[in-house]
Enzyme design. Structure first.
Site, PDB file in Angstrom:
ATOM      1  N   ARG A 117     -14.412  -3.216  -6.391  1.00  0.00           N
ATOM      2  CA  ARG A 117     -13.570  -4.377  -6.205  1.00  0.00           C
ATOM      3  C   ARG A 117     -14.154  -5.151  -5.138  1.00  0.00           C
ATOM      4  NH1 ARG A 117      -7.623  -1.449  -6.731  1.00  0.00           N
ATOM      5  NH2 ARG A 117      -8.265  -0.375  -8.975  1.00  0.00           N
TER       6      ARG A 117
ATOM      7  N   ARG B 154     -10.054   1.032   2.563  1.00  0.00           N
ATOM      8  CA  ARG B 154     -10.496  -0.238   1.292  1.00  0.00           C
ATOM      9  C   ARG B 154     -11.924  -0.557   1.321  1.00  0.00           C
ATOM     10  NH1 ARG B 154      -6.652  -3.882  -0.315  1.00  0.00           N
ATOM     11  NH2 ARG B 154      -5.176  -3.290   1.301  1.00  0.00           N
TER      12      ARG B 154
ATOM     13  N   GLU C  28      -0.443   3.839   0.291  1.00  0.00           N
ATOM     14  CA  GLU C  28      -0.772   4.093  -1.323  1.00  0.00           C
ATOM     15  C   GLU C  28      -1.988   4.973  -1.625  1.00  0.00           C
ATOM     16  OE1 GLU C  28      -1.245   0.121  -3.451  1.00  0.00           O
ATOM     17  OE2 GLU C  28      -2.020   1.390  -5.080  1.00  0.00           O
TER      18      GLU C  28
ATOM     19  N   SER D 146      -0.809   4.521  -8.140  1.00  0.00           N
ATOM     20  CA  SER D 146      -0.155   3.464  -8.764  1.00  0.00           C
ATOM     21  C   SER D 146       0.269   3.803 -10.382  1.00  0.00           C
ATOM     22  CB  SER D 146      -0.664   2.208  -8.779  1.00  0.00           C
ATOM     23  OG  SER D 146       0.285   0.859  -8.746  1.00  0.00           O
TER      24      SER D 146
ATOM     25  N   ARG E 171      -9.195   8.033  -0.731  1.00  0.00           N
ATOM     26  CA  ARG E 171      -7.848   7.873   0.128  1.00  0.00           C
ATOM     27  C   ARG E 171      -7.270   9.447   0.222  1.00  0.00           C
ATOM     28  NH1 ARG E 171      -4.728   2.579  -0.934  1.00  0.00           N
ATOM     29  NH2 ARG E 171      -6.407   0.912  -0.329  1.00  0.00           N
TER      30      ARG E 171
END
Length: 424
Positions: free
Chosen positions: A261, A276, A348, A351, A389
């Site tokens: 990403r 991130r 988070e 999802s 994560r």
RNA sequence: GGAAGGUUAGCCUAAUCGGUAAGGCACCGGUCUUGAAAACCGGCGGCUUCGGCCUUGUGGGUUCGAGUCCCACACCUUCCGCCA
């Protein structure tokens, strides 16, 4: 993609959905284009009908040896009219299509109102944040002390937002991938797939990343290929342009892939550590179901992702995304947030979404019931889980005062029996 | 990277000199039957303002008219080259 018939029949329902999303989408312009298109199309079809009749007459005349020169001459006018209308139609089509592809999915009625992540209600909480007898370190500090995370060299290799795992750090990620895949395939009924990490534009359009979110992706130069931002893209597109048999449903797939990403627009956010990244590992769960099953399947999928955290004994909570925070393609989303002592916050880690027929319509993924016509499936997916994560959560939750980290019991068989990562 | 062959509806397959997509399998409904099979009849891609229109991998071109001729591209198969 929303059904254009639904748009015509219940524009107010779409309008309300857009309001709930706090979307600035111009619905009236879309409806206007659609009405215009239908008018032009009708006129065009009249012209084509005339052309077809005249053409048949010419063929008939030639067959019986007559002269068709006059009829052929008359056709020129019709041809010109058709050419003009065709051009007009294709322009309208392009504009209409562009707008249709940027119209987001309709939030389900059960999705709470709200503008941003602050408005996401907590659905349930599992476990309790640990009380430390010392000041807990964050994963960057722990990783540095243990010699298992090397951000300086990662920056040398690739720049900011990359990480380099070393020794037990690399083993930890590999163990997590295997642990997650084994859990989902052996106990939750998913079929493991290892898909391509690059896909073409059609696939990106199918799941909704294109045309709207190109700047979030990495593109391969000199080819129609993109690096996948999630395994959702290749795995959902496995059945693009297919008609499945109702007896095959539901289909469950689990896939490990790296995810890429660009994180455009997130400058300054989470710059420290591996929260991130431009590249991270993830195990993804993807389902194809009959429409009437998808809501129940969303609950089950979420539970499957939660089970990973429970086995690892990591405290977490589940939030429901409010309409304003909902992703473009999703009708409903639950986020799993793991407790991170280093940040003193829930973050988070998964999802889980039901996309209803939104992706299936874009990607033409259908199924046929016994003797029936093809219908669109519902697609769902969820992280099960984000691996990097999860590693962060283990380092921070399971740290000891001397800087060592105790490996959760469930993970030890995947780490050659290792119980504790100690400084080298 | 080079060469040859290919792509027609869920699947398989035909279409002469360019004349407007033929047929089979599977599936669905009906007739017949105690029931089933067989046989027979009908249906069997999409859109529609119900007049029709569109559909032969995709996009262009030639033509009154293109599955058919021309150009570009995509994908599949095989061979050569390169390669883990």
């Amino acid at each position: 993609m929303i059904d254009i018939k639904l748009l015509r029949a219940e524009p107010d329902r779409i309008r309300r959905a857009l309001q709930r999303r706090h979307s600035a989408f111009d619905l009236d312009a879309l409806l206007e284009l659609d009405a215009k298109r239908r008018g032009v199309l009708y006129e065009l079809e009249q012209g084509r009908a005339e052309q077809n009749r005249a053409s048949a007459a010419i063929a008939q005349a030639k067959k019986s040896g007559g002269d068709a020169a006059e009829a052929i001459e008359a056709m020129r006018l019709v041809k010109e009219k058709i050419a003009r209308l065709e051009k007009e139609l294709s322009e309208i089509d392009e504009a209409l299509n562009q707008r249709m592809l940027t119209l987001p999915n309709i939030p389900d009625d059960s999705v709470p109102d709200g503008a941003s992540a602050e408005d996401n209600p907590v659905i349930r909480v599992w476990g309790e944040p640990r009380q430390f007898a010392f000041e807990p370190r964050d994963h960057v500090e722990i990783g540095r002390m243990l010699g298992i995370l090397d951000f300086d060299r990662a920056a040398k290799l690739s720049g900011a937002r990359f990480s380099l795992s070393v020794g037990a750090g690399a083993l930890l990620e590999r163990a997590l991938i295997n642990f997650m895949l084994d859990l989902h395939t052996r106990e939750h009924g998913y079929v493991e797939v290892l898909p391509p990490f690059m896909v073409n534009s059609d696939s990106m359009r199918g799941t909704g990343q294109l045309p709207k979110f190109a700047e979030d992706l990495f593109r391969v130069e000199g080819a129609d290929l993109w690096l996948i931002p999630t395994a959702e893209v290749p795995v959902t597109n496995i059945h693009r342009d297919e008609i499945l048999d109702a007896a095959q449903l539901p289909l469950y797939y689990a896939a490990y892939t790296p995810c890429f990403r660009s994180e455009a627009g997130s400058y300054g956010k989470d710059t420290r550590g591996m929260i991130r990244q431009h590249q991270f590992n993830k195990v993804e769960l993807v389902k194809f179901t009959a429409p009437e099953e998808s809501w129940n399947e969303l609950e089950k999928l979420t539970a499957n992702a939660e089970e990973v955290l429970r086995r690892l004994e990591l405290p977490y909570r589940v939030v429901a995304l409010c309409a304003g925070d909902l992703g473009f393609s999703a009708a409903k989303t639950y986020d799993l947030e793991v407790w991170l002592p280093g940040q003193n916050a829930y973050r988070e880690i998964s999802s889980c979404s039901n996309f209803t027929d939104f992706q299936a319509r874009r990607a033409s993924i259908r199924f046929r019931r016994e003797g029936g016509k093809p219908e669109f499936v519902h697609t769902l997916n969820g992280s099960g889980l984000a691996v990097g994560r999860t590693a962060v959560a283990i380092l921070e939750n399971c740290q000891n005062e001397d800087g060592s980290v105790t490996i959760p019991k469930a993970l030890r068989p995947y780490m050659n029996g290792l119980e504790r990562i100690a400084p080298r």
